[in-house]
Scaffold this motif. Structure first.
Motif, PDB file in Angstrom:
ATOM      1  N   ALA A 233       2.822  14.395  -2.083  1.00 14.40           N
ATOM      2  CA  ALA A 233       1.375  15.079  -1.864  1.00 14.40           C
ATOM      3  C   ALA A 233       0.629  15.376  -3.165  1.00 14.40           C
ATOM      4  CB  ALA A 233       1.726  16.210  -0.907  1.00 14.40           C
ATOM      5  N   PHE A 234      -0.509  15.154  -2.833  1.00 13.09           N
ATOM      6  CA  PHE A 234      -1.564  15.495  -3.948  1.00 13.09           C
ATOM      7  C   PHE A 234      -2.889  16.162  -3.327  1.00 13.09           C
ATOM      8  CE2 PHE A 234       0.803  11.636  -5.711  1.00 13.09           C
ATOM      9  CZ  PHE A 234       0.938  12.027  -6.920  1.00 13.09           C
ATOM     10  N   ASP A 235      -3.325  16.859  -4.099  1.00  8.98           N
ATOM     11  CA  ASP A 235      -4.859  17.533  -3.745  1.00  8.98           C
ATOM     12  C   ASP A 235      -5.652  16.494  -3.858  1.00  8.98           C
ATOM     13  OD1 ASP A 235      -3.571  20.115  -2.934  1.00  8.98           O
ATOM     14  OD2 ASP A 235      -3.479  20.491  -4.997  1.00  8.98           O
ATOM     15  N   ALA A 236      -6.591  16.113  -2.865  1.00  9.08           N
ATOM     16  CA  ALA A 236      -7.799  15.396  -2.866  1.00  9.08           C
ATOM     17  C   ALA A 236      -8.983  16.543  -2.917  1.00  9.08           C
ATOM     18  CB  ALA A 236      -7.912  14.501  -1.643  1.00  9.08           C
ATOM     19  N   ARG A 237     -10.178  16.123  -2.909  1.00  8.77           N
ATOM     20  CA  ARG A 237     -11.144  17.180  -3.156  1.00  8.77           C
ATOM     21  C   ARG A 237     -11.389  17.994  -1.786  1.00  8.77           C
ATOM     22  NH1 ARG A 237     -16.475  14.083  -4.723  1.00  8.77           N
ATOM     23  NH2 ARG A 237     -17.134  14.087  -2.438  1.00  8.77           N
ATOM     24  N   ASP A 238     -10.920  17.441  -0.617  1.00 11.06           N
ATOM     25  CA  ASP A 238     -10.999  18.266   0.512  1.00 11.06           C
ATOM     26  C   ASP A 238      -9.844  18.520   1.310  1.00 11.06           C
ATOM     27  OD1 ASP A 238     -10.803  15.493   1.412  1.00 11.06           O
ATOM     28  OD2 ASP A 238     -12.424  15.465   2.724  1.00 11.06           O
ATOM     29  N   GLN A 240      -5.038  17.775   1.428  1.00 10.93           N
ATOM     30  CA  GLN A 240      -4.017  17.059   0.645  1.00 10.93           C
ATOM     31  C   GLN A 240      -3.771  15.728   1.359  1.00 10.93           C
ATOM     32  OE1 GLN A 240      -0.503  19.822   0.875  1.00 10.93           O
ATOM     33  NE2 GLN A 240      -0.714  20.050  -1.096  1.00 10.93           N
ATOM     34  N   ILE A 241      -3.309  14.624   0.396  1.00 13.30           N
ATOM     35  CA  ILE A 241      -3.326  13.393   0.711  1.00 13.30           C
ATOM     36  C   ILE A 241      -1.587  13.156   0.245  1.00 13.30           C
ATOM     37  CG2 ILE A 241      -4.248  12.570  -1.396  1.00 13.30           C
ATOM     38  CD1 ILE A 241      -4.872  10.084  -0.034  1.00 13.30           C
ATOM     39  N   VAL A 242      -0.755  12.116   1.119  1.00 14.71           N
ATOM     40  CA  VAL A 242       0.309  11.592   0.715  1.00 14.71           C
ATOM     41  C   VAL A 242       0.088  10.221   0.166  1.00 14.71           C
ATOM     42  CG1 VAL A 242       2.708  10.827   1.540  1.00 14.71           C
ATOM     43  CG2 VAL A 242       1.622  12.976   2.523  1.00 14.71           C
ATOM     44  N   LEU A 243       0.466  10.234  -1.089  1.00 18.66           N
ATOM     45  CA  LEU A 243       0.499   8.702  -1.634  1.00 18.66           C
ATOM     46  C   LEU A 243       2.103   8.295  -1.928  1.00 18.66           C
ATOM     47  CD1 LEU A 243      -1.014   6.591  -3.182  1.00 18.66           C
ATOM     48  CD2 LEU A 243      -0.725   7.809  -5.205  1.00 18.66           C
ATOM     49  N   ALA A 244       2.210   7.184  -1.267  1.00 20.94           N
ATOM     50  CA  ALA A 244       3.949   6.891  -1.122  1.00 20.94           C
ATOM     51  C   ALA A 244       3.745   5.230  -1.874  1.00 20.94           C
ATOM     52  CB  ALA A 244       4.167   6.738   0.417  1.00 20.94           C
ATOM     53  N   VAL A 245       3.924   5.040  -3.002  1.00 23.15           N
ATOM     54  CA  VAL A 245       3.927   3.882  -3.680  1.00 23.15           C
ATOM     55  C   VAL A 245       5.313   3.455  -3.755  1.00 23.15           C
ATOM     56  CG1 VAL A 245       3.215   2.828  -5.974  1.00 23.15           C
ATOM     57  CG2 VAL A 245       1.909   4.461  -5.238  1.00 23.15           C
ATOM     58  N   GLY A 246       5.719   2.395  -3.091  1.00 16.72           N
ATOM     59  CA  GLY A 246       6.835   1.802  -2.946  1.00 16.72           C
ATOM     60  C   GLY A 246       7.451   1.024  -3.856  1.00 16.72           C
ATOM     61  N   ASN A 247       6.469   0.173  -4.705  1.00 15.93           N
ATOM     62  CA  ASN A 247       6.948  -0.764  -5.556  1.00 15.93           C
ATOM     63  C   ASN A 247       5.968  -0.847  -6.595  1.00 15.93           C
ATOM     64  OD1 ASN A 247       5.005  -2.893  -4.792  1.00 15.93           O
ATOM     65  ND2 ASN A 247       6.266  -2.928  -2.932  1.00 15.93           N
ATOM     66  N   ASP A 248       6.522  -1.561  -7.587  1.00 14.06           N
ATOM     67  CA  ASP A 248       5.415  -1.782  -8.904  1.00 14.06           C
ATOM     68  C   ASP A 248       4.132  -2.410  -8.549  1.00 14.06           C
ATOM     69  OD1 ASP A 248       7.540  -0.591 -10.181  1.00 14.06           O
ATOM     70  OD2 ASP A 248       8.330  -2.668 -10.951  1.00 14.06           O
ATOM     71  N   THR A 294     -12.875  12.465  -1.900  1.00 18.54           N
ATOM     72  CA  THR A 294     -12.236  12.967  -0.812  1.00 18.54           C
ATOM     73  C   THR A 294     -11.152  12.276   0.103  1.00 18.54           C
ATOM     74  OG1 THR A 294     -13.641  11.996   0.693  1.00 18.54           O
ATOM     75  CG2 THR A 294     -14.373  13.773  -0.190  1.00 18.54           C
ATOM     76  N   ILE A 295     -10.513  12.714   0.980  1.00 16.35           N
ATOM     77  CA  ILE A 295      -9.364  12.205   1.625  1.00 16.35           C
ATOM     78  C   ILE A 295      -9.956  10.770   2.095  1.00 16.35           C
ATOM     79  CG2 ILE A 295      -7.589  12.008   3.540  1.00 16.35           C
ATOM     80  CD1 ILE A 295      -7.584  15.139   3.135  1.00 16.35           C
ATOM     81  N   GLU A 296     -10.644  10.566   2.676  1.00 19.17           N
ATOM     82  CA  GLU A 296     -11.430   9.320   3.368  1.00 19.17           C
ATOM     83  C   GLU A 296     -11.731   8.463   2.184  1.00 19.17           C
ATOM     84  OE1 GLU A 296     -12.125   6.610   6.146  1.00 19.17           O
ATOM     85  OE2 GLU A 296     -11.205   8.449   6.434  1.00 19.17           O
ATOM     86  N   GLU A 297     -12.400   8.968   1.049  1.00 24.36           N
ATOM     87  CA  GLU A 297     -12.498   8.022   0.004  1.00 24.36           C
ATOM     88  C   GLU A 297     -11.243   7.375  -0.477  1.00 24.36           C
ATOM     89  OE1 GLU A 297     -16.706  10.152  -1.350  1.00 24.36           O
ATOM     90  OE2 GLU A 297     -14.913  10.854  -2.260  1.00 24.36           O
ATOM     91  N   TRP A 298     -10.082   8.169  -0.539  1.00 19.58           N
ATOM     92  CA  TRP A 298      -8.971   7.472  -0.980  1.00 19.58           C
ATOM     93  C   TRP A 298      -8.123   6.645   0.047  1.00 19.58           C
ATOM     94  CZ3 TRP A 298      -8.161   6.756  -5.743  1.00 19.58           C
ATOM     95  CH2 TRP A 298      -8.755   7.667  -6.640  1.00 19.58           C
TER      96      TRP A 298
END
Length: 392
Positions: A233-238, A240-248, A294-298
């Protein structure tokens, strides 16, 4: 308190007729585990706790004092006609009531008997009562859940729901259905010994193997993943967002959307192994970038290129989510006290035999007369006497 009811609710959803035996007058302990409680049609608080409602859909409630010889005789009569017997008592309790597997097998060799305890039927801890919270601690889950000790709020945490109970209920369901399949082939019933601690240890999955392969005890990582970076989880501007990068490849796409392609070509971050090794350097850089939108912008552009991500929703936001709404995860069922009661859909979707929700969680003793008259042949006069004697 939850493992057995969760297993039997799942079986009820799948089409089983489930008879829940409860203590006269008080019933299942979780009926009192509130607030919140269900309200009746006039807005008055009922005795139906939200906790009880969460795990008892589709069942018939029969009140029966199994400490009496009359109550035990009725249980044996029901077991004689049943496919499955599930009990969630301490080791040895059923034997004291003459309702152990050996007792019931003698009258129904095809019976599948499932015992659910904290620590199993044998071993040095078998006589101890086991609750989910205790087992989450003993079984290692709390040691890897929560923020790192050196950070604010650091320390072990339990999972927000009764994880060991719920997983034990699911494993019990699988075991019972496997036993049904075995009986179809052989005609034989069998005994199933389920322990919360066994399940909790088994459910540690990759964290178990991280330890067994490396010899290093896994540490708490907060919302970060032990083996994948960036996966947290990371803090977006508005929010928290979960970023789950599973591969390169996904990391490269993330860097394109985030206007930081230089990170994808940096030797320190070009592979997942390198990113895990250099976690402490990379994560702050990504946090700085994610905080700019923002979350939506990501979420929208990242999802469009196949990078898994999503907002950290509370439960109200979850039930308002368009995908949750579309999938019909809230199911309202008729209830005798409130008109209707909300429940949560079973997530199993089958094309040939879909889940059917036949009834709301029962009121205490709602089906006592019907079940005992239809299955045990007990007439009205007998029922009246059993009620006067406190047996039902």
């Amino acid at each position: 308190m939850l493992a057995g009811p969760w297993a039997s609710q799942t079986l009820a959803d799948l089409g089983a007729e489930v008879i829940k035996i409860e203590r006269p007058r008080t019933g299942d302990d979780t009926r009192a585990w509130g607030p919140p409680y269900l309200h009746d049609n006039d807005g008055n608080v009922t005795g139906e706790s939200a906790y009880f409602l969460s795990a008892n859909r589709g069942k018939k409630s029969v009140t029966l004092d199994i400490a009496t010889s009359e109550g035990q005789a009725i249980v044996r009569k029901l077991a004689e006609q049943s496919d499955v017997f599930i009990e969630n008592y301490k080791v040895g309790d059923m034997a004291r009531y003459g309702l152990a597997y050996s007792d019931l097998r003698a009258i129904n060799p095809r019976l599948i008997y499932c015992s659910i305890t904290g620590f199993g039927q044998d071993g040095p801890f078998s006589q101890q009562a086991g609750y989910d919270f205790i087992v989450q601690g003993m079984g290692g889950l709390m040691s890897i859940t929560g923020e790192r000790d050196e950070l604010p709020g650091g320390g072990p945490q339990k999972v927000g729901v009764a994880f060991a109970d719920l997983m034990t209920g699911m494993y019990a369901t699988v075991g019972i259905l496997a036993a049904v399949a075995h009986r179809t082939e052989t005609g034989e019933g069998q005994y199933i010994d389920m322990a919360l601690l066994d399940v909790q240890v088994a459910a540690m999955a990759n964290m178990n193997l991280n330890y067994l392969v490396s010899g290093k005890t896994p540490r708490r990582q907060g919302n970060a993943h032990a083996n994948i970076v960036p996966y947290q989880a990371f803090d977006a501007r508005d929010g928290q967002i979960v970023l789950a990068v599973g591969n390169d490849g996904q990391f490269g796409k993330f860097c394109e959307i985030a206007d930081c392609a230089y990170l994808a070509s940096d030797p320190r971050f070009v592979t997942n192994g390198a990113r895990v090794t250099n976690r402490e350097t990379l994560v702050p850089l990504i946090q700085e970038i994610l905080a700019t939108r923002t979350i939506e912008e990501w979420v929208t552009p990242l999802a469009a290129v196949g990078v898994p991500c999503g907002p950290v929703n509370d439960i109200a936001q979850t039930f308002a989510h368009p995908q949750v709404l579309y999938r019909g995860m809230r199911v309202d069922l008729p209830h005798p006290l409130s008109g209707s009661v909300p429940t949560v859909a079973n997530p199993i979707r089958m094309s040939g035999s879909p889940i059917r929700y036949r009834s709301a969680p029962p009121t205490l003793g709602q089906h006592t007369n019907d079940v005992l008259s239809s299955l045990c042949g007990i007439d009205t006069d007998e029922l009246d006497q059993l009620r006067k004697d406190g047996v039902v």
